[in-house]
Design a protein around this motif. Structure first.
Motif, short mmCIF file in Angstrom:
data_model
loop_
_atom_site.label_atom_id
_atom_site.label_comp_id
_atom_site.label_asym_id
_atom_site.label_seq_id
_atom_site.Cartn_x
_atom_site.Cartn_y
_atom_site.Cartn_z
N PRO A 1 -7.19 20.22 33.65
CA PRO A 1 -5.81 19.74 33.79
C PRO A 1 -5.71 18.27 33.38
N PRO A 2 -4.53 17.81 32.97
CA PRO A 2 -4.40 16.44 32.44
C PRO A 2 -4.85 15.35 33.40
N GLU A 3 -4.69 15.57 34.72
CA GLU A 3 -5.06 14.52 35.67
C GLU A 3 -6.57 14.24 35.68
N VAL A 4 -7.38 15.21 35.26
CA VAL A 4 -8.83 14.99 35.20
C VAL A 4 -9.16 13.93 34.16
N PHE A 5 -8.42 13.92 33.05
CA PHE A 5 -8.67 12.92 32.02
C PHE A 5 -8.23 11.52 32.46
N ARG A 6 -7.53 11.44 33.58
CA ARG A 6 -7.16 10.15 34.17
C ARG A 6 -8.11 9.74 35.27
N GLY A 7 -9.21 10.49 35.41
CA GLY A 7 -10.25 10.09 36.33
C GLY A 7 -10.26 10.81 37.66
N THR A 8 -9.48 11.85 37.83
CA THR A 8 -9.40 12.57 39.10
C THR A 8 -10.32 13.78 39.09
N ARG A 9 -11.20 13.85 40.04
CA ARG A 9 -12.08 15.02 40.19
C ARG A 9 -11.27 16.13 40.85
N THR A 10 -11.34 17.35 40.28
CA THR A 10 -10.44 18.41 40.71
C THR A 10 -11.14 19.76 40.74
N GLU A 11 -10.80 20.57 41.73
CA GLU A 11 -11.20 21.97 41.78
C GLU A 11 -9.99 22.81 41.39
N VAL A 12 -10.16 23.64 40.38
CA VAL A 12 -9.03 24.39 39.82
C VAL A 12 -9.30 25.89 39.94
N PRO A 13 -8.39 26.66 40.57
CA PRO A 13 -8.56 28.12 40.60
C PRO A 13 -8.18 28.70 39.24
N ARG A 14 -8.97 29.65 38.76
CA ARG A 14 -8.70 30.26 37.45
C ARG A 14 -9.06 31.74 37.48
N TYR A 15 -8.38 32.49 36.62
CA TYR A 15 -8.78 33.86 36.29
C TYR A 15 -9.30 33.81 34.86
N LEU A 16 -10.62 33.86 34.71
CA LEU A 16 -11.21 33.86 33.38
C LEU A 16 -11.30 35.28 32.84
N LEU A 17 -11.46 35.39 31.53
CA LEU A 17 -11.58 36.68 30.86
C LEU A 17 -12.90 36.75 30.11
N SER A 18 -13.63 37.83 30.31
CA SER A 18 -14.82 38.05 29.51
C SER A 18 -14.43 38.68 28.19
N HIS A 19 -15.36 38.65 27.23
CA HIS A 19 -15.08 39.21 25.90
C HIS A 19 -14.78 40.71 25.98
N SER A 20 -15.33 41.37 26.99
CA SER A 20 -15.11 42.81 27.16
C SER A 20 -13.82 43.11 27.92
N GLY A 21 -13.09 42.06 28.33
CA GLY A 21 -11.80 42.26 28.99
C GLY A 21 -11.85 42.24 30.50
N LYS A 22 -13.01 41.96 31.11
CA LYS A 22 -13.08 41.90 32.57
C LYS A 22 -12.41 40.63 33.08
N THR A 23 -11.72 40.77 34.23
CA THR A 23 -11.08 39.62 34.87
C THR A 23 -12.06 38.98 35.85
N LEU A 24 -12.23 37.66 35.75
CA LEU A 24 -13.23 36.95 36.54
C LEU A 24 -12.56 35.91 37.42
N PRO A 25 -12.30 36.21 38.71
CA PRO A 25 -11.75 35.19 39.60
C PRO A 25 -12.76 34.07 39.81
N CYS A 26 -12.34 32.84 39.54
CA CYS A 26 -13.27 31.71 39.57
C CYS A 26 -12.58 30.46 40.10
N VAL A 27 -13.39 29.49 40.44
CA VAL A 27 -12.92 28.13 40.61
C VAL A 27 -13.76 27.27 39.68
N ILE A 28 -13.12 26.39 38.94
CA ILE A 28 -13.82 25.47 38.04
C ILE A 28 -13.75 24.08 38.65
N ARG A 29 -14.91 23.48 38.84
CA ARG A 29 -14.98 22.11 39.39
C ARG A 29 -15.11 21.14 38.23
#
Length: 469
Positions: free
Chosen positions: A75-103
């Motif tokens: 997210p844009p605030e990270v480039f301003r120096g803010t450390r952030t935990e972001v919830p995401r639903y990632l996608l694998s190449h095979s189409g699987k949905t991957l609930p994740c958090v990206i730190r």
């Protein structure tokens, strides 16, 4: 090789061999590092991902490298120096949905500017309920979850819908995709009728053919008739490589009878029936036009084989916030500036607004606010003036109660005013005035006689009054 270079190489080798998914993004949002853990979880090789630029926008196409990269964007605030935990639903190449958090951790240079962003991916159960995420990040994750759900359930994800009425529309779209029969969309201006028609076309078996939109009110009747005739007769120049798949006629209420007859004749022809699909749109139900004989009965029943009513935005309040986030993230695509969401209070302002132009107006408001802001979040100050004045107008107190008059007198007065107004708009054309009022011409004459309306005298009187003013 210098000693320092050797150490960096060994560190990179160790990081690359870790099963923990780790990646690096530079200040221009280019992915510079993508280790084996990322390759394993996302099923994309580092060679395919490295060097790609990511945007802060949700994508759901598992076959597109761009979609995967965008889901990794800080997210844009990270480039301003803010450390952030972001919830995401990632996608694998095979189409699987991957609930994740990206730190995301910003890595600063000597001037305390973000040089790189380190991302570490962890699997979790429900990203959109992550308590440490900000409201804008929660909305970002909710949008991702909704789009993935719609993609898995209905095969398309560009129609954002939680509302029950719109869920019904999605089920109807699903049926429309499986057939080549005509489809008619009706609803207020700006509700997205053409977009829905395109969704049907590009998800159907005719997706490789051309989608041809024509506005029946904007094109002169003669030009429109020639264009429709060329479409059915395949009378195109050599510069058009594909054959037409759909003819989409918007504002169908303006279509003349001779063009209706032309379409009927061509569509009923066995040669063209299965090749050019007919889709239409109007701002209201066409039943009144049929009653007024402005639509041929055969044409009416042809175009309304499948009829979809698209609700206005004010009836979709539960969709408003995710729609706003969706349009905002579309603005982020291929832009240097990135905006992650809305500051506190902005979305509540949206809920208080009436949205007379529906999705078209929401899109324009988001575009204007995106251009006006220089912050990671859209604030009240960046909203355009027309939205603020519209909200202020609705916040005024109620009008004073009118004096009560006898009901019969009031009804006659209102009816006479409406008839006079319709006649003025139609320039004394009784047929057009009757259509505007939803009456037959004969019934309009009877009402004018009953109300003792003599339009020519009334019009002259009004014109004289306006000149005096």
């Amino acid at each position: 090789m210098t000693r320092g270079t050797g150490r960096r190489t060994r560190l990179e080798t160790r990081l690359n061999s870790l099963e923990t998914p780790i990646f690096l993004v530079d200040a221009s949002r280019t992915i510079l590092f993508f280790n084996r853990g990322c390759e394993n979880i996302l099923e994309w090789s580092a060679e395919e991902i490295l060097g790609q630029t990511c945007d802060y926008a949700i994508d759901t196409d598992a076959d597109e490298c761009e979609s995967v990269c965008n889901l990794l964007c800080p997210p844009p605030e990270v480039f301003r120096g803010t450390r952030t935990e972001v919830p995401r639903y990632l996608l694998s190449h095979s189409g699987k949905t991957l609930p994740c958090v990206i730190r995301f951790s910003p890595l600063l240079d000597e001037q305390q500017q973000t040089k790189l962003v380190l991302g570490i991916i962890d699997r979790i159960e429900e990203p959109h309920t992550l308590p440490t995420a900000s409201p804008s990040q929660q909305l970002h994750a909710e949008l991702a979850a909704l789009r993935l759900s719609l993609r898995n359930r209905f095969r398309f994800s560009t129609v954002i819908a939680k509302n029950d009425a719109m869920q019904r529309v999605l089920r109807q779209l699903e049926l429309a995709i499986k057939t080549t029969q005509p489809v008619h969309f009706w609803g207020e201006t700006g509700t997205g009728k053409e977009h829905l028609a395109r969704v049907v076309h590009f998800e159907s078996e005719q997706r490789r053919k051309i989608f041809i939109p024509l506005n029946c009110a904007d094109l002169p009747p003669r030009e429109l008739k020639q264009t429709v005739k060329k479409i059915f007769e395949r009378d195109f120049e050599d510069s058009v490589p594909l054959e037409p798949g759909v003819i989409f006629l918007s504002q169908i209420e303006s279509l003349t009878r001779d063009i209706q007859e032309l379409i009927l004749a061509n569509y009923q022809s066995a040669t063209h029936k299965d090749n050019v699909r007919l889709m239409t749109a109007s701002s209201f139900s066409l039943t009144n036009l049929l009653d007024q004989e402005l639509l041929l009965p055969d044409f009416f029943y042809l175009i309304t084989t499948m009829e979809l009513r698209i609700p206005p935005l004010r009836e979709r309040r539960e969709d408003l916030e995710v729609l706003a986030q969706h349009f905002l993230e579309n603005e982020n695509r291929y832009q240097q500036k990135q905006v992650s969401g809305f500051a506190p209070g902005v979305l509540s302002l949206f809920q208080d607004y009436f949205w007379p132009a529906n999705l078209d107006e929401l899109t324009m408001i988001i575009q204007a606010a995106f251009q006006a802001t220089s912050e990671p979040l859209i604030s009240r100050e960046s909203l355009p003036l027309r939205l603020k004045t519209g909200i202020d107008a609705r916040s005024l107190g109620p009008a004073l109660s009118p004096t009560v008059k006898p009901l019969e007198e009031t009804l006659r007065q209102v009816e006479a005013e409406q008839i006079m107004h319709a006649l003025e708009i139609s320039k004394n054309n009784r047929t057009d005035a009757a259509r505007l009022l939803g009456l037959t011409r004969a019934k309009l004459y009877r009402r004018m006689d009953a109300l003792n309306i003599r339009f020519d005298d009334e019009l002259a009187s009004r014109q004289n009054e306006s000149k005096k003013v």
